[in-house]
Each structure stands twice: as C-alpha cells, then as structure tokens.
Design an enzyme around this catalytic site. Structure first.
Site, short mmCIF file in Angstrom:
data_model
loop_
_atom_site.label_atom_id
_atom_site.label_comp_id
_atom_site.label_asym_id
_atom_site.label_seq_id
_atom_site.Cartn_x
_atom_site.Cartn_y
_atom_site.Cartn_z
N HIS B 69 0.81 -1.23 0.10
CA HIS B 69 -0.18 0.00 -0.11
C HIS B 69 0.92 1.47 0.04
O HIS B 69 0.36 2.30 -0.44
CB HIS B 69 -0.85 -0.06 1.03
N ASP B 100 -0.24 -7.16 0.92
CA ASP B 100 0.02 -6.18 1.33
C ASP B 100 1.78 -6.00 1.47
O ASP B 100 2.26 -5.44 2.36
CB ASP B 100 -0.29 -5.41 2.65
N SER B 179 4.31 2.06 8.01
CA SER B 179 3.94 1.25 7.13
C SER B 179 5.19 0.81 6.26
O SER B 179 5.80 1.62 5.56
CB SER B 179 3.01 1.46 6.19
#
Lengths: 488, 490
Positions: B69, B100, B179
């Site tokens: 992402h 992901d 992230s």
C-alpha cells in the site's frame, strides 16, 4: 393562567367564525380500537396491545366508515357518542386493506339508533373548499377549513395506488384522532388517510372511492376494486416513440410489465406493446387521459375506480407497428395467489416448528420486522425473492424459510442456520408449509433430510427422536402451539 | 531540570539498545511516493495526484521490502537513508496486493553502500517485547517504538479488504509513515508494521505482518513473478451432529467435514466431489469442526493451503462411497473472488456511448458509487457463491450519464444492470463494446428488471458524440483493459 385562557379562546374561535355551517355531530362517532399484531420472527408470540382512535362517519344505519389502517389487527373495538357518556362494544363488519376502508358497527344497534347517515357528495375540483370537523372531549366541535390543492394518484398502502384528494389545511389535532371525515356543503366528500403538520397537507380518500366501496358491499358479496395488472413507462422520449413505430399524431405508453394471471394478461396485453387507449379514452405519453370528472388523471383511475370488477374494457394497442383491439375483463387482485403476501393482518402468520427448527413462509410483513428500511436492512436474498416473487417463487406457491433454530441437544451443529430457503424435505420439493408437513410425515424410517436453495449444506435429523425433540422445545421455550396452518 | 537530567542519563543506560538503533539506521529507509488514484466517476480522466511516505528495509542484495500500500498506484518512488542527503529513485520488483508486501530496488549502487540487510526470525511469543523502526509522521528522522505482542490471529488485510492472513497485534501505535518498517526482536526481523486502528476506535493498537507471510512472498517470487495465494475453493459443512454423521455411515470419532459444493473455477473442481468426507489434509487429521493441529496449535484446515503456491499439490484423505481414498488437488487461484477485493495499479474499464457510461461492478467501483440498487448488490454479493460469474463474468452497469439531448429521458434508469444490447446478451464489458459497434438503425439497450429499453437512434450518435467529447472535455471513450504496450501503440 393567561396562557390557558388564550388557548381556550383560540380553540373556540373557529366555531364562532363558521357559524354558518353545522357540525355533523349526529353523523359521527368516536371509534376506539385496541390492536395487537404478531411478532413475525417468533410467530407464536403477539406484540403488546396498542390503542388508536378515530372518528367514524355514519353511512348506513349502525354502519360507521373508518380507514382500514385504524382497525388493522383489531382485538377490541368500542364506540362512543360525541358529547354523550357511555361506550358500546363494536366489531369490524368489513375491511378492505387495498382500498384502506372499513365499516364498524355497534353490537347493540340501539346504541346508534339516533345517528343519521351522511350523504356522499359528488365530484369536487381543485380549489374547492372543504370542512374538517374535530370534537373536543366534551363534544365541542372544532372546525378546520381547507381547499383541495390536488387530485391525483396516491398510495393507499404499499401496493395500492388510487385517486386521492390532497387538501391544503391547517389543523390543530384535537382528541388525538386518527381518521376524520371531510365535508363540503354538509355532505361527505372523503375520509382523511394521513395528515402532515409540517406541510399542512392532508390526503383524503375521495367520495367516489367510498361510494364504490359501499355499492360493492350492498349486494352482499364484496368483490373488491379491480386491478388491470400491468405497469408502464412513459413515452416522452422521441427515440422510444420512433422505435415503437408510434408515428404520427397518436400517443401512448410503453407496457413494461404484465402481471401473471391478471386482467391485462388474460386480455392478451404483452410487455413491449404501446397502449393507446383504454375504455375509449386516448392515453397521452405520460399515461394520462382526460377524465370526465377530474380532468387529467392516470389510467389507474380508469381501471380501479371508474370501472368496476366484471366490466369489460376495450384496449387499443400498437404491437410491431400494427393496431390491435383487445378486450379486458376487470377483476380484483387475487391476494392469495401472491407467492409472498403483500400484507397479513387480523390473523396469525403460518408456521411449523419441528425439533427446534422454525419454518415460515416468506411474506412482506415478515420483512417489515427489520423496520422502516427493511429493503436494505433485511437479508438481501429474502428481499430479492420478495421483489422477484412471480419469477423466483411462482404463482400459487410459497417460499418456505427456516427462520431460526431454537437450540436443543439434538440440533447441535445446525444452530447457525438462519433465513435459509427450504428446497426439499426427504427429496420432496417444498412449495408450502403443507408440503413440508406432508414430507415430514411420509418419511424415511431413519432420517429426515432438509435441503436448501442457495446453501449446499443439509440438515439431517433422527426420525426416532424428532417427536421428543419437538416436545422438549415446546416445554423449554414455553411455546403455546407448535404449528399454525389455518386460514382463520 | 529533572527532564534534562533524565536525558543526560539516557545514553548510558541504553547503550546496548543504542547499538541496535545504530545498526538499524543502515537497514531502514524512508520511502516517498507520488501516486495517482483513478477516478471511477470520470474514468477517462487521469485521476488525482497525491502521495505519501512510508518505510522499508533491506532484506537482501539490493532488495528493499515494504508494504504494497506504500507504493500502490505510484508514479515516482524515491528512497532516502538517514544521514544521506540524496533521494534515490526506486523501482518496484514485485508487488503483492493480497498480502500487502512489495519489493523495491534502486539502480544506483551507491545507495546500498554500507547498508546491511535484516534476517527473518520466527513468530514472537505472546507478551514478548518487539521494537518497530520507521519514519512515521511527526518528524523527519527515524523513529523507534517499543510494544508488546498482544494477539496473534487471522485478520483481514485492509489493503485488499478481502484477503485474511495471520497478523500480529502489538500495543504500539502504527502511524502513517510507519508502514513497511521492520519490527525487531533479538536482532531479527519478526514482522512488517502495516496497519493500525484509528484513534477514535482504539488507542495503541498496531498490526504487523508476521514472517510466515513475508517468507511466503519471498518464496513466491523466486521464479521471477508473483502468483499470489491459491484457493482451495471448496464449501464444506462441519460434522458435529450425530444424526448427520450416522446418515453418512460415519463412526463417532469427531473426524471429517462434508463437501457440499465445489465452484467450477476452483482448484478442487474435478478432483474432490460433493458428498466427499474430508478426513485428512497432507497427513493432518481434520476434526469435525474443520480444525487441524499444526505446529502444536489448532487452526482451520485452510491454513495448509495458505502456505502453498500455484501448482503445489495438497493431498486429502477422503471417504467416498464408504471407501477411504487419497485425492490430490493441484492448487491455483480463483479469479471470481477478486471482484470483492480492492485493486490497485489498474485503470478503470469503461465504455462511454451516447453520454451513457457503462462500467463493470467491482469493489473499487462500489466504493465510489455506493449503489443500493438491489439487482446490482445481489449479483455482486452472490457473484461467487451462486456462481453468477459462469453466465456473467462481469456485471456491467449503466452507471452515470453525461447529459445531452440524446439521453434526456434516461436519467432514472441509472444503476441498472445491462442485460442485452442490440439483441446480444452482455456477459462482460467487451460484449457491450462489440454490440454498440454494430450497424443498426436503433441501438436498443435492455436493463435487468426494466421493461422499457433505452433506445438510441444511430443517426444521432455521431453528432452527440462530438458534442459530448468537446463540451465535457472527455479524452477517451472506452478503455477495455488492454495491456500497457497495446495502449501505447494506440
């Protein structure tokens, strides 16, 4: 104290102003209704009773007209004369939920012997003045005056559209009445169905509809209002008109759907036809004709009210560029043919409980258990089947649903089943609760097998323990009856 | 004064931890991305440009791992290191939207000078402490956060919003920018920080992708391409009920589940059969609730499939017609499920005709349009379970209208599912494109449940087309999903 005085003055003011009109005290009666419906997802239970009141209008000796909404699921009805003490027990003599009209009568006719039937008055036009009378608890009449602002098609219930008057009227609700007569020149021109205070707007069932209702009852056998059984789209789009070969000066509407078994289908009307005239009236591209009484109206008024059940009505149709004449014999909706009943009042929902498995038939009222936004809140499959019931379930058939499993030791492993559509029991196809009961009786000696639409899992139950499991459920969950199949 | 004192003391107390931090400065990178997200309401437009930052870490020879992402829909990716003033352009080697994860590289070898890669550890124990490294919002330099492992379970990965894999919950907040950063324990990478819960719902809750998922990704790409997860695609019923067991002539040993249906596009089609009782998977006994014992814990039998790859074989012990046999299933993906997943790096497909916009229904489409039409939602919800994809590989909807005199009377028909165009049944968007190219006097478009067709006079189409394209600034009339090369050639 000042405020109280002011409010009393305010209430009595309209009476003084309208001294020229007489309150119809002798023609109305208070109707007190206690009603109770069923908990549709636990069909052996009834809801808490609730009360409503309305003003009944005397239309025949000891016969008082109210809306069907008022007496829906009535368990106890009482009448009370305006301004006089004492109540009398009454009953619903007749009710038609599609027309939203009902008649109630006192069990003891002498209670209403001094009442005078109110005459119905004919056609009214937009702009005409009307009078709506309410009564204080002590019998003091309160007048509200308003004008007809529209005469158009309106909803009488979720499945029924017929002519209504829309009144522009300011009303201070008095005596919390649900239903009120609407008068003009001392005669009845309609019965109020709903009132919104914010819009100061009242919808009224017109005298013409009431008159049809009473005439239908007078011969002793009530037929009901007819339904043509088709839906249409307007043909304002010139491309659609050209495509349908509707050239030249004639207009019409595009028939988008024809209901199975309905008057239109029996007459030979087909989806894709262009309907040009009904009963001799030309139809415009919006589906309206010029009514002799009410000017421009939807053709629904022609086929529900202007004509009655049994009338033969000619239709002119353009099909593939050819003109055709059809003849349609009007008939009422056969509600029992609906695969999913559009409403179910005054009687308990049908159900069967076997070994903790609760089986019911899909009906609109069940879906309404999910509240006002049931079309999006209820299980999507059930809503879809209800919407497409004629194709997916079929005329005269029912969709049997396993609505829930009341847990018992015997149904461990099956307790997650909810709202599953029953396909077969012991390989017998199930199209009603009667089918289900019969399939359980004509049994495999060892096992009962239930299969579903849209769920490949199955339920297998021990035949030997089924009876005792059912008894266990009845005792543990204190269920008064384990089945209701009657139509009573 | 006390604060100052604490700060002075800190370096001495934390010297061991400091060494670790210094080491990680050479492993963790900051990733900046310029991205462009498609506009499903105006699918011909190039979409709005945005961007963001994330973290990543070196896992091998010039390979940087991060979250999918972080780099989805990217137009330019750059990476930076603590202490190096340069931004280096990076390229995606592999991207896996279903778990992901993504792998990046940088062409310039000087970027990697002095960098060290992290090795993978195991699943950390509950209640053990882990440390996350990354570049979250709130500052420019590398941030370090400590947390305790509070839960290990299967969880939907919000990037695709469909795929569920193992995820580890820690009591340290994972903030935007974190992230893709590594989570460490005992010097080894035990996870990738990837999602959190919004502060309005829960505080101090972060999730990381554990090493079994990371290792699977790395193994999947060994052959040079990412194939993704495989689907067994079997519906089965648990067999706890004694009557059900006896009806199948099964002994009372709490073993086995009953196969109830097998989608035609799945791996098991043609190998397993309806009414098979599955009693073992790759040698692990299947209990009557569908669980197996794996690595000492009880998990759903799908966990075996979760760890496998395209073309791998899973072996079932099966009771079929009262005989126990072995059945091998060769695993593959099942495309119809993907309609339920968010997608990235794909352009919205559409056909614009006479001002009417036609689009296939998928997750991206629905999150833009929020349609409550029963027919559309029924087909979408039961696309897989009812095998609607067999007859209709795509649900094509008349979604939007560019107002013009040619379509003045069509507005109320929006959101209808297209059933037929010019007599041709519409199974997908390509069918529709082909049907409207036919030479007819009237184009007739029929929508499901709408008796009235949409009729468009062919003679008017070209003039309307010119008007609509120029008035509304529309640059493209259809995109059917050709690949990049074909697009560029056009």
């Amino acid at each position: 104290m000042k405020a109280l005085v002011a409010s009393i003055l305010l209430f009595s003011l309209p009476v003084l102003v309208s001294a020229g009109q007489d309150a119809p005290t002798k023609s109305v009666i208070r109707v007190h209704v206690t009603s109770q419906s069923y908990v549709f997802l636990q069909p052996w239970r009834k809801t808490k009773p609730s009360s409503r009141r309305g003003l009944g209008t005397c239309v025949r000796p000891n016969q008082f007209l109210v809306t069907a909404d008022l007496v829906r699921n009535a368990t106890f009805v009482e009448l009370e004369r305006v301004g006089e003490p004492g109540k009398s027990t009454a009953r619903v003599k007749h009710v038609d939920y599609l027309t939203n009209l009902a008649l109630v009568e006192a069990l003891d006719a002498s209670f209403t012997s001094k009442h005078e039937a109110l005459a119905l008055t004919d056609v009214k036009a937009v702009g005409d003045a009307t009078a709506v009378w309410q009564f204080e608890n002590n019998g003091t009449p309160v007048l509200g005056e308003g004008r007809i602002k529209a005469i158009e098609l309106g909803m009488y219930g979720s499945d029924s559209a017929m002519l209504i008057y829309k009144l522009d009227i300011k009303l201070a609700p008095v005596g919390s009445s649900f239903v009120l007569p609407v008068l003009a020149g001392g005669k009845l021109i309609g019965l109020s169905m709903s009132y919104t205070a914010t819009g100061q707007s009242m919808t009224v069932i017109p005298a013409m509809v009431i008159s049809r209702f009473l005439t239908d009852l007078d011969d002793g056998e009530y037929q009901g209002f007819p339904r043509a059984g088709f839906s249409f789209s307007n043909m304002e789009d010139p491309q659609l008109r050209k495509y349908a070969k509707l050239n030249g000066k004639r207009d019409g509407v595009y028939i988008s759907d024809v209901g199975p078994g309905g008057a239109a289908e029996l007459a030979g009307l087909e989806a894709g036809d262009v309907l040009l005239s009904v009963a001799g009236f030309d139809i415009d591209r919006r589906g309206e004709y010029v009514d002799p009484d009410f000017d421009r109206q939807s053709i629904a008024h022609l086929t529900t009210t202007r004509h009655v059940s049994g009338d033969v009505v000619p239709l002119t149709v353009l099909r593939d560029g050819e003109f055709m004449e059809l003849s349609m014999t009007l008939k009422p909706l056969a509600l029992d043919e609906y695969p999913s009943l559009p409403f179910l009042y005054d009687r308990p929902p049908r159900f069967v409980i076997v070994g903790g498995f609760v089986f019911q038939e899909l009906c609109r009222e069940m879906l309404k258990s999910w509240g006002g936004d049931w079309p999006s809140a209820a299980p999507r499959r059930l809503v879809y089947y209800e919407r497409n019931q004629w194709d997916l379930i079929g005329p005269d058939k029912r969709l049997v649903i396993l609505t829930r499993v009341l847990p018992t030791p015997g149904n461990i492993g099956y307790q997650h089943f909810r709202f599953e559509m029953v396909k077969s029991v012991n390989d017998a196809e199930i199209q009603s609760l009667e089918d289900l009961v019969a399939a359980f009786q004509a049994t495999d000696p060892e096992f009962q097998t239930i299969r579903f639409r849209h769920n490949s899992e199955r339920i297998v139950i021990d035949t030997a323990s089924l009876g005792s499991e059912t008894k266990l459920v009845q005792m543990r969950y204190r269920i008064p009856r384990m089945a209701h199949l009657g139509e009573e | 004064m006390r604060i100052l004192f604490a700060l002075l003391l800190y370096p001495f107390l934390a010297s061991a931890a400091n060494e670790e931090v210094e080491r990680l400065r050479n492993c963790v990178v900051r990733i900046s991305v310029a991205a462009q997200s498609p506009d499903y309401r105006q699918p011909w437009s190039s979409g709005s440009v945005g961007g963001g930052v994330g973290s990543g870490f070196l896992i091998g020879e010039r390979q940087i791992m991060t979250n999918a992402h972080v780099v989805s829909n990217s137009r330019l990716i750059t990476v930076e290191r603590d202490g190096d003033p340069n931004e280096y352009p990076a390229q995606i080697l592999h991207i896996a939207h279903d778990c992901d994860l993504a792998l990046l590289t940088v062409e310039d070898p000087s970027f990697f000078k002095g960098m060290a890669s992290l090795s993978f550890g195991d699943i950390p124990d509950l209640h053990s402490t882990v440390t996350t490294y990354g570049y979250p919002i709130g500052g420019e330099r590398m941030s370090v956060t400590r947390g305790v492992v509070s839960r290990i379970e299967f969880r939907t990965y919000s990037h695709s919003s469909l795929d569920a894999h193992l995820a580890i919950q820690i009591d340290a907040a994972i903030n935007p920018g974190n992230s893709g950063g590594p989570v460490l324990q005992d010097g080894k990478c035990v996870g990738v920080a990837f999602q959190g819960l919004s502060g309005a719902v829960a505080q101090n809750t972060g999730y990381m992708i554990p090493t079994p998922v990371m290792k699977r990704f790395v193994k999947d790409i060994e052959d040079g391409s990412y194939d993704g997860y495989v689907e067994l695609a079997v519906n089965y019923q648990t067999l706890q009920n004694p009557a059900l067991r006896r009806s199948l002539a099964l002994v009372d040993d709490d073993t086995g589940v009953l196969v109830t249906s097998i989608p035609q596009v799945g791996s098991a089609h043609g190998a397993l059969q309806v009414d098979d009782v599955l009693i073992a998977i790759d040698g692990h006994r299947i209990s009557s609730d569908g669980q197996i014992v794996l690595d000492g814990g009880s998990v759903q039998l799908e966990e075996i499939v979760e760890r496998k790859f395209h073309g791998d074989i899973v072996c079932f012990g099966v009771i079929r017609n009262r005989e126990t046999i072995d059945v091998d299933v060769t695993l593959k993906g099942a495309w119809p499920y993907r309609i339920l997943a968010k997608t990235y790096d794909v352009r919205p497909r559409f056909v614009l005709f006479a001002g009417l916009l036609f689009q296939p229904v998928d997750r991206n489409f629905l999150s833009t349009y929020s349609i409550d039409d029963l027919e559309v939602m029924y087909r979408y919800s039961y696309f897989v379970s009812d095998e609607i994809y067999l007859d209709h590989p795509e649900i094509v909807v008349f979604s939007e209208m560019i107002p013009d005199s040619i379509n003045s009377y069509f507005r109320e028909l929006r959101n209808g599912v297209v059933e037929e165009v010019n007599g041709k049944t519409i199974r997908g968007l390509a069918d529709l494109a082909e049907a409207i190219d036919q030479d007819v006097a009237h184009h007739v478009i029929r929508l499901v449940g709408q008796g009235r067709p949409l009729v468009i006079e062919a003679a008017q189409v070209e003039a309307a087309r010119q008007r609509i394209l120029s008035t509304y600034g529309i640059t493209q009339e259809r995109y059917l999903g050709l690949d990049q090369k074909q697009e560029e050639q056009k």
